[in-house]
Scaffold this motif. Structure first.
Motif, PDB file in Angstrom:
ATOM      1  N   ASP A 264      15.736  67.360 -25.570  1.00 43.70           N
ATOM      2  CA  ASP A 264      17.072  67.404 -25.787  1.00 43.70           C
ATOM      3  C   ASP A 264      17.690  65.912 -25.544  1.00 43.70           C
ATOM      4  O   ASP A 264      18.350  65.455 -26.340  1.00 43.70           O
ATOM      5  CB  ASP A 264      18.051  68.391 -25.247  1.00 43.70           C
ATOM      6  CG  ASP A 264      19.311  68.844 -25.860  1.00 43.70           C
ATOM      7  OD1 ASP A 264      19.094  69.123 -27.157  1.00 43.70           O
ATOM      8  OD2 ASP A 264      20.213  69.188 -25.248  1.00 43.70           O
ATOM      9  N   GLU A 265      17.227  65.245 -24.443  1.00 40.51           N
ATOM     10  CA  GLU A 265      17.682  63.806 -24.201  1.00 40.51           C
ATOM     11  C   GLU A 265      16.804  62.886 -25.501  1.00 40.51           C
ATOM     12  O   GLU A 265      17.653  61.994 -25.780  1.00 40.51           O
ATOM     13  CB  GLU A 265      17.169  63.477 -22.855  1.00 40.51           C
ATOM     14  CG  GLU A 265      17.858  63.994 -21.745  1.00 40.51           C
ATOM     15  CD  GLU A 265      17.529  63.981 -20.633  1.00 40.51           C
ATOM     16  OE1 GLU A 265      16.340  62.806 -20.229  1.00 40.51           O
ATOM     17  OE2 GLU A 265      17.493  64.337 -19.584  1.00 40.51           O
ATOM     18  N   MET A 266      15.571  62.939 -25.803  1.00 34.04           N
ATOM     19  CA  MET A 266      14.829  62.201 -26.586  1.00 34.04           C
ATOM     20  C   MET A 266      15.571  62.644 -27.972  1.00 34.04           C
ATOM     21  O   MET A 266      15.560  61.558 -28.839  1.00 34.04           O
ATOM     22  CB  MET A 266      13.457  62.427 -26.575  1.00 34.04           C
ATOM     23  CG  MET A 266      12.484  61.466 -27.210  1.00 34.04           C
ATOM     24  SD  MET A 266      12.955  60.033 -25.879  1.00 34.04           S
ATOM     25  CE  MET A 266      12.244  60.495 -24.369  1.00 34.04           C
ATOM     26  N   PHE A 267      16.149  63.893 -28.429  1.00 33.15           N
ATOM     27  CA  PHE A 267      16.650  64.142 -29.995  1.00 33.15           C
ATOM     28  C   PHE A 267      18.095  64.657 -29.535  1.00 33.15           C
ATOM     29  O   PHE A 267      18.144  65.724 -29.864  1.00 33.15           O
ATOM     30  CB  PHE A 267      15.479  64.953 -30.525  1.00 33.15           C
ATOM     31  CG  PHE A 267      14.196  64.402 -30.562  1.00 33.15           C
ATOM     32  CD1 PHE A 267      13.994  63.575 -32.045  1.00 33.15           C
ATOM     33  CD2 PHE A 267      13.221  64.697 -29.935  1.00 33.15           C
ATOM     34  CE1 PHE A 267      12.809  63.180 -32.247  1.00 33.15           C
ATOM     35  CE2 PHE A 267      11.879  64.034 -30.302  1.00 33.15           C
ATOM     36  CZ  PHE A 267      11.588  63.335 -31.333  1.00 33.15           C
ATOM     37  N   PRO A 270      22.806  64.609 -33.993  1.00 30.92           N
ATOM     38  CA  PRO A 270      22.548  65.659 -34.703  1.00 30.92           C
ATOM     39  C   PRO A 270      21.374  66.204 -34.956  1.00 30.92           C
ATOM     40  O   PRO A 270      21.128  67.262 -35.785  1.00 30.92           O
ATOM     41  CB  PRO A 270      23.108  65.204 -36.205  1.00 30.92           C
ATOM     42  CG  PRO A 270      22.827  63.563 -36.164  1.00 30.92           C
ATOM     43  CD  PRO A 270      22.938  63.457 -34.700  1.00 30.92           C
ATOM     44  N   SER A 271      20.441  65.837 -34.429  1.00 27.04           N
ATOM     45  CA  SER A 271      19.071  66.403 -34.487  1.00 27.04           C
ATOM     46  C   SER A 271      19.211  67.671 -33.933  1.00 27.04           C
ATOM     47  O   SER A 271      19.935  68.160 -33.123  1.00 27.04           O
ATOM     48  CB  SER A 271      18.182  65.468 -33.441  1.00 27.04           C
ATOM     49  OG  SER A 271      17.606  64.280 -34.176  1.00 27.04           O
ATOM     50  N   ILE A 272      18.329  68.621 -34.331  1.00 25.23           N
ATOM     51  CA  ILE A 272      18.550  70.164 -33.851  1.00 25.23           C
ATOM     52  C   ILE A 272      17.169  70.352 -33.047  1.00 25.23           C
ATOM     53  O   ILE A 272      16.034  70.264 -33.471  1.00 25.23           O
ATOM     54  CB  ILE A 272      18.494  71.012 -35.331  1.00 25.23           C
ATOM     55  CG1 ILE A 272      19.754  70.707 -35.927  1.00 25.23           C
ATOM     56  CG2 ILE A 272      18.420  72.449 -34.794  1.00 25.23           C
ATOM     57  CD1 ILE A 272      19.665  71.214 -37.408  1.00 25.23           C
ATOM     58  N   THR A 273      17.571  71.050 -31.836  1.00 28.21           N
ATOM     59  CA  THR A 273      16.413  71.097 -30.908  1.00 28.21           C
ATOM     60  C   THR A 273      16.358  72.620 -30.636  1.00 28.21           C
ATOM     61  O   THR A 273      17.472  73.333 -30.534  1.00 28.21           O
ATOM     62  CB  THR A 273      16.561  70.420 -29.594  1.00 28.21           C
ATOM     63  OG1 THR A 273      17.792  70.556 -29.031  1.00 28.21           O
ATOM     64  CG2 THR A 273      16.356  69.115 -29.987  1.00 28.21           C
ATOM     65  N   ALA A 274      15.296  73.364 -30.366  1.00 27.76           N
ATOM     66  CA  ALA A 274      15.171  74.626 -30.091  1.00 27.76           C
ATOM     67  C   ALA A 274      13.832  75.018 -29.314  1.00 27.76           C
ATOM     68  O   ALA A 274      12.860  74.523 -29.419  1.00 27.76           O
ATOM     69  CB  ALA A 274      14.946  75.556 -31.652  1.00 27.76           C
ATOM     70  N   ARG A 275      14.019  76.178 -28.872  1.00 23.99           N
ATOM     71  CA  ARG A 275      12.690  76.742 -28.021  1.00 23.99           C
ATOM     72  C   ARG A 275      12.464  78.059 -29.043  1.00 23.99           C
ATOM     73  O   ARG A 275      12.986  78.905 -29.076  1.00 23.99           O
ATOM     74  CB  ARG A 275      13.114  77.213 -26.697  1.00 23.99           C
ATOM     75  CG  ARG A 275      11.828  77.859 -26.002  1.00 23.99           C
ATOM     76  CD  ARG A 275      12.152  78.629 -24.565  1.00 23.99           C
ATOM     77  NE  ARG A 275      11.205  79.229 -23.969  1.00 23.99           N
ATOM     78  CZ  ARG A 275      11.180  80.243 -23.150  1.00 23.99           C
ATOM     79  NH1 ARG A 275      12.328  80.599 -22.728  1.00 23.99           N
ATOM     80  NH2 ARG A 275      10.086  80.591 -22.457  1.00 23.99           N
ATOM     81  N   THR A 276      11.250  77.815 -29.596  1.00 28.55           N
ATOM     82  CA  THR A 276      10.821  79.003 -30.619  1.00 28.55           C
ATOM     83  C   THR A 276       9.821  79.840 -30.249  1.00 28.55           C
ATOM     84  O   THR A 276       9.522  80.910 -30.746  1.00 28.55           O
ATOM     85  CB  THR A 276      10.123  77.915 -31.895  1.00 28.55           C
ATOM     86  OG1 THR A 276       9.043  77.110 -31.191  1.00 28.55           O
ATOM     87  CG2 THR A 276      11.059  77.147 -32.434  1.00 28.55           C
ATOM     88  N   GLY A 277       9.210  79.687 -29.022  1.00 26.24           N
ATOM     89  CA  GLY A 277       8.227  80.518 -28.266  1.00 26.24           C
ATOM     90  C   GLY A 277       8.192  80.232 -26.863  1.00 26.24           C
ATOM     91  O   GLY A 277       9.129  79.745 -26.136  1.00 26.24           O
ATOM     92  N   GLY A 278       7.279  81.088 -26.140  1.00 26.31           N
ATOM     93  CA  GLY A 278       7.229  80.974 -24.804  1.00 26.31           C
ATOM     94  C   GLY A 278       7.139  79.407 -24.204  1.00 26.31           C
ATOM     95  O   GLY A 278       8.133  79.195 -23.528  1.00 26.31           O
ATOM     96  N   GLU A 279       6.022  78.727 -24.630  1.00 25.55           N
ATOM     97  CA  GLU A 279       6.222  77.312 -24.098  1.00 25.55           C
ATOM     98  C   GLU A 279       5.975  76.341 -25.439  1.00 25.55           C
ATOM     99  O   GLU A 279       5.702  75.061 -25.414  1.00 25.55           O
ATOM    100  CB  GLU A 279       4.887  76.919 -23.638  1.00 25.55           C
ATOM    101  CG  GLU A 279       3.405  77.162 -24.183  1.00 25.55           C
ATOM    102  CD  GLU A 279       3.041  78.763 -24.013  1.00 25.55           C
ATOM    103  OE1 GLU A 279       1.691  78.764 -24.412  1.00 25.55           O
ATOM    104  OE2 GLU A 279       3.797  79.501 -23.808  1.00 25.55           O
ATOM    105  N   PHE A 281       8.100  74.573 -28.606  1.00 24.41           N
ATOM    106  CA  PHE A 281       9.488  73.918 -29.064  1.00 24.41           C
ATOM    107  C   PHE A 281       9.511  73.501 -30.485  1.00 24.41           C
ATOM    108  O   PHE A 281       8.454  73.031 -30.836  1.00 24.41           O
ATOM    109  CB  PHE A 281      10.117  72.887 -27.759  1.00 24.41           C
ATOM    110  CG  PHE A 281      10.286  73.273 -26.584  1.00 24.41           C
ATOM    111  CD1 PHE A 281      11.364  73.867 -26.005  1.00 24.41           C
ATOM    112  CD2 PHE A 281       9.039  73.180 -25.789  1.00 24.41           C
ATOM    113  CE1 PHE A 281      11.399  74.168 -24.727  1.00 24.41           C
ATOM    114  CE2 PHE A 281       9.155  73.916 -24.529  1.00 24.41           C
ATOM    115  CZ  PHE A 281      10.069  74.333 -23.773  1.00 24.41           C
ATOM    116  N   ALA A 282      10.743  73.166 -30.756  1.00 23.30           N
ATOM    117  CA  ALA A 282      10.890  72.473 -32.044  1.00 23.30           C
ATOM    118  C   ALA A 282      12.117  71.514 -32.339  1.00 23.30           C
ATOM    119  O   ALA A 282      12.933  71.792 -31.938  1.00 23.30           O
ATOM    120  CB  ALA A 282      10.596  73.666 -33.475  1.00 23.30           C
ATOM    121  N   VAL A 283      11.741  70.777 -33.327  1.00 23.85           N
ATOM    122  CA  VAL A 283      13.019  69.701 -33.665  1.00 23.85           C
ATOM    123  C   VAL A 283      13.051  69.618 -35.009  1.00 23.85           C
ATOM    124  O   VAL A 283      12.120  69.234 -35.689  1.00 23.85           O
ATOM    125  CB  VAL A 283      12.878  68.356 -32.922  1.00 23.85           C
ATOM    126  CG1 VAL A 283      13.810  67.252 -33.225  1.00 23.85           C
ATOM    127  CG2 VAL A 283      12.685  68.573 -31.265  1.00 23.85           C
TER     128      VAL A 283
END
Length: 358
Positions: A264-267, A270-279, A281-283
């Motif tokens: 979240d700090e790096m992106f 308005p970049s969109i950050t998410a946790r999409t599974g156990g370990e 993530f996606a941006v």
């Protein structure tokens, strides 16, 4: 009390989710038309107040009122024609509406007759309360307070044959405005904000505070059609199962939260950050590919530096120049996912761009 207010002001509002929610409930189109019609009514009120006594001004003040009437009519037609504005355009609309109304009210003659018209700020309050953050709501209300106080002071200080009766009338108007324009909307907004927080929880990962997969899909819609295309980044923590096995799930959760914070700090928005599974993530971002690759490498290095148990990241990056539908976003994420698995197949702790795959 002060800490409570500060926490409230810092709370975010997911504009994309709010728009999507009303869209899926078929309320967005009718709301857009109603906002447009409200703008046209405001335009009509500006014309009437600017040309009819006792509020009709003269000279430059009249020009200001009529120019705002024409501009507000144009904004109303734009709302009716659509589409629904982006978050940035929505914020610009709030600024235009507040500043325009303030300028018109302060330009009109007879402040006592104008004072009740400050309740028109309440119309914008409803829109701000629904779609924008507490900070925007606070700025909106602060401006309305300044305008109300200015008109009140002018009203009780102006000469009139009514004498003391004029002052009493101004005080009565002031008390009504406080009740209608401030106390009720603020109370309603607070309750509405708490309720919205519970509803949006379905789109947020509770462990990290990032969006979940559903929230990512909804928020990505705000970036569709970006002129320079979109870039997707998929991030996976290497050897995460062994971290859980060696140090326990509590420590595994700590690693996930720490990784999420660094992403979240790096992106940032308005970049969109998410946790999409156990370990995993996606941006999704509209940043240039070279900058995304640079940030991805810095992200990998930052996580390695913060790790106390030799955890690392495999990162895949993919870019598409033309992304106009949610299906395009899904395909872009699949490409980034393939790049991430290519990095993992080579031992992990690497950044791979999809365009480099054979």
């Amino acid at each position: 009390m002060a800490n409570t207010i500060r926490r409230w002001l810092r709370r975010p509002v997911d504009y994309a989710w709010t728009v999507h929610y009303f869209e899926t409930n078929t309320a967005l189109g009718s709301t857009r038309v109603l906002i447009g019609l409200s703008c046209l009514l405001f335009s009509g009120l500006y014309v009437v107040a600017g040309l009819a006594p006792p509020t009709a001004p003269t000279g430059a003040a009249l020009t200001i009122v009529l120019v705002n009437a024409v501009g507000t009519a144009g904004v109303g037609l734009a709302w009716i024609r659509g589409p629904w504005p982006s978050r940035r355009m929505s914020t610009a609309f709030v600024v235009y509406a507040d500043v325009g109304l303030s300028v018109v009210l302060l330009s009109l003659s007879d402040p006592l007759a104008v004072l009740p018209c400050t309740i028109l700020f309440g119309v914008a309050s409803s829109y701000v309360a629904t779609f924008h953050t507490p900070r925007v709501f606070a700025v909106h209300h602060s401006l309305s307070v300044v305008v109300c106080v200015g008109l009140f002071v002018r009203a009780i200080g102006s000469e009139s044959v009514l004498g003391e009766a004029r002052t009493s009338l101004a005080v009565t108007y002031g008390l009504l405005i406080v009740m209608v324009l401030f106390l009720a909307p603020i109370s309603i907004y607070r309750l509405q904000f708490l309720q919205r927080g519970d509803v949006t929880a379905a789109y947020v990962d509770p462990l990290t505070g990032l969006r979940n997969r559903r929230g990512l899909t909804v928020a990505a819609g705000e970036l569709l059609g970006t002129r320079n295309g979109l870039v997707a980044v998929v991030i996976d923590i290497d050897r995460f199962k062994s971290i859980n096995d060696r140090f326990g799930h509590h420590h595994g959760d700590l690693v996930i939260r720490r990784t999420a914070d660094t992403i979240d700090e790096m992106f940032p928005s308005p970049s969109i950050t998410a946790r999409t599974g156990g370990e995993e993530f996606a941006v999704v971002t509209a940043l240039p590919m070279d900058e995304v690759l640079d940030r991805a490498r810095r992200l990998r290095g930052a996580c390695a530096a913060r790790s106390d148990h030799d955890s690392s990241l495999s990162i895949g990056v993919a870019r598409e120049e033309r992304v106009v539908t949610s299906r395009d976003v899904d395909v872009l994420l699949i490409c980034a996912d393939r790049a991430m698995y290519s990095a993992k197949a080579d031992g992990g702790d690497a950044v791979v761009g999809y365009s480099t795959l054979t």
